[in-house]
Design a protein around this motif. Structure first.
Motif, PDB file in Angstrom:
ATOM      1  N   ILE A   1      79.820 -42.435 -69.710  1.00  0.00           N
ATOM      2  CA  ILE A   1      80.518 -43.157 -70.785  1.00  0.00           C
ATOM      3  C   ILE A   1      81.746 -42.377 -71.238  1.00  0.00           C
ATOM      4  O   ILE A   1      82.837 -42.940 -71.404  1.00  0.00           O
ATOM      5  CB  ILE A   1      79.562 -43.401 -71.970  1.00  0.00           C
ATOM      6  N   ASN A   2      81.581 -41.077 -71.441  1.00  0.00           N
ATOM      7  CA  ASN A   2      82.699 -40.251 -71.915  1.00  0.00           C
ATOM      8  C   ASN A   2      83.819 -40.169 -70.885  1.00  0.00           C
ATOM      9  O   ASN A   2      84.997 -40.042 -71.243  1.00  0.00           O
ATOM     10  CB  ASN A   2      82.198 -38.847 -72.250  1.00  0.00           C
TER      11      ASN A   2
ATOM     12  N   LEU B   1      77.025 -48.215 -64.412  1.00  0.00           N
ATOM     13  CA  LEU B   1      76.469 -48.025 -65.753  1.00  0.00           C
ATOM     14  C   LEU B   1      75.083 -48.645 -65.859  1.00  0.00           C
ATOM     15  O   LEU B   1      74.143 -48.016 -66.364  1.00  0.00           O
ATOM     16  CB  LEU B   1      77.401 -48.643 -66.800  1.00  0.00           C
ATOM     17  N   GLU B   2      74.950 -49.884 -65.383  1.00  0.00           N
ATOM     18  CA  GLU B   2      73.638 -50.545 -65.431  1.00  0.00           C
ATOM     19  C   GLU B   2      72.599 -49.752 -64.651  1.00  0.00           C
ATOM     20  O   GLU B   2      71.449 -49.622 -65.079  1.00  0.00           O
ATOM     21  CB  GLU B   2      73.749 -51.959 -64.864  1.00  0.00           C
TER      22      GLU B   2
ATOM     23  N   SER C   1      75.967 -37.797 -78.460  1.00  0.00           N
ATOM     24  CA  SER C   1      76.743 -37.186 -77.371  1.00  0.00           C
ATOM     25  C   SER C   1      78.066 -37.869 -77.059  1.00  0.00           C
ATOM     26  O   SER C   1      78.893 -37.290 -76.358  1.00  0.00           O
ATOM     27  CB  SER C   1      75.898 -37.161 -76.082  1.00  0.00           C
ATOM     28  N   CYS C   2      78.274 -39.083 -77.546  1.00  0.00           N
ATOM     29  CA  CYS C   2      79.446 -39.851 -77.103  1.00  0.00           C
ATOM     30  C   CYS C   2      80.512 -40.053 -78.174  1.00  0.00           C
ATOM     31  O   CYS C   2      81.532 -40.689 -77.913  1.00  0.00           O
ATOM     32  CB  CYS C   2      79.006 -41.202 -76.541  1.00  0.00           C
ATOM     33  N   GLY C   3      80.290 -39.557 -79.365  1.00  0.00           N
ATOM     34  CA  GLY C   3      81.345 -39.557 -80.366  1.00  0.00           C
ATOM     35  C   GLY C   3      81.783 -40.927 -80.851  1.00  0.00           C
ATOM     36  O   GLY C   3      81.096 -41.939 -80.683  1.00  0.00           O
TER      37      GLY C   3
END
Length: 317
Positions: free
Chosen positions: A41-42, A14-15, A81-83
């Motif tokens: 992320i999703n 992620l980083e 985009s990620c809700g």
């Protein structure tokens, strides 16, 4: 036993993704990289939305303002985009306090680009997801931060109306199954956050939420079928509205239709919803014959009114 020096420098996937998206060598936001972060992320869920949000908030306050602006552009994309799992994290006090960490007690007369962008985002969230989200009650901290900044004298610019976004939202109807899956994902994200906080009150709420996820109280289960039909009813109202507007067209003067007018906006909602309805028809033939007639009826209504609209645009009244 201590790890090797190189292991200390290892960063998480992620980083790495976020760092690439906020690389100062980028002249402008790279939206392909943004979507990579969003997809990650999703896919990962769990604590990933929180980790991403806090990392981006820190980068937004980077001493290099270009990195700050890139981070805020990424943040904007992820909110879209990620809700709910990501919305829940930007609605935490920790995130919001980190985001405005460099705001002075008294606002400067002319905020810099980073500060202004943060103000714009908070205002957009307050006017957007805080008003339209199905879980807006969990986003109260955003409204509180907006109110606090206003009290301190910070001013929020009026944002341009995003017709495309509002039209997409209006046409994005969901089936009962999709509504249930969306609710379940939101409940799981909320459960994760309650457990992370770990206060007695949060843990008690987490216990109740776990019972709900396990189906311990079936009587309290929302009627997703009714919710989905309610969405269809709203769409049907758009069809009725379109027909009424076409009935009142000034035929003698030959009323002109232009892109972006109210006719075009309502038609865009109906056009956007049509593929969803047609998919439901296909699925209902085998999985939900009870709803098939309803879907066929609204599909016919949409097709008829859109055909009428296209004819009117050509002057065929």
């Amino acid at each position: 036993m201590l790890g090797s020096p190189t292991s200390w420098l290892q960063v998480s996937p992620l980083e790495s993704l976020v760092t690439r998206a906020c690389d100062p060598s980028l002249p402008e936001p790279n939206y392909a990289l943004h979507l990579e972060v969003a997809d990650y992320i999703n896919k990962k869920k769990a604590n990933t939305p929180r980790d991403a949000a806090m990392l981006i908030a820190r980068l937004a306050n980077h001493r290099n303002p270009h990195i700050g602006m890139l981070a805020l552009a990424l943040l904007d994309t992820l909110v879209q985009s990620c809700g709910y799992p990501f919305h829940l994290q930007i609605g935490t006090k920790e995130f919001l306090n980190e985001l405005v960490r460099r705001f002075p007690e008294r606002p400067p007369p002319f905020p810099g680009p980073v500060m202004q962008r943060i103000l714009d985002l908070i205002h957009a969230w307050k006017e957007g997801i805080c008003a339209t989200s199905r879980w807006k009650e969990d986003l109260g901290n955003i409204r509180d931060m907006h109110r606090l900044l206003t009290f301190k004298g910070y001013r929020f610019r009026e944002l341009p109306r995003n017709n495309n976004q509002s039209l997409a939202s209006a046409s994005n109807i969901k089936s009962a199954e999709e509504l249930e899956a969306e609710d379940r994902e939101a409940q799981q994200a909320k459960l994760q956050e309650l457990i992370r906080r770990g206060t007695p009150r949060d843990l008690a709420a987490a216990q109740e939420l776990m019972k709900a996820l396990a189906g311990a109280n079936p009587d309290a289960r929302p009627d997703y079928r009714s919710q989905a039909l309610n969405e269809l009813n709203k769409l049907e109202q758009k069809v009725i509205l379109m027909n009424e507007m076409l009935d009142n067209v000034d035929r003698e003067r030959g009323e002109k239709f232009v892109a972006g007018d109210v006719y075009d906006q309502v038609a865009s909602i109906l056009v956007g919803a049509r593929p969803r309805i047609q998919k439901w028809i296909s699925d209902a033939e085998t999985d939900d014959p009870e709803s098939l007639d309803t879907y066929l009826q609204i599909n016919d209504q949409i097709n008829n009114v859109l055909a009428r609209y296209e004819a009117y645009k050509k002057g065929d009244y």
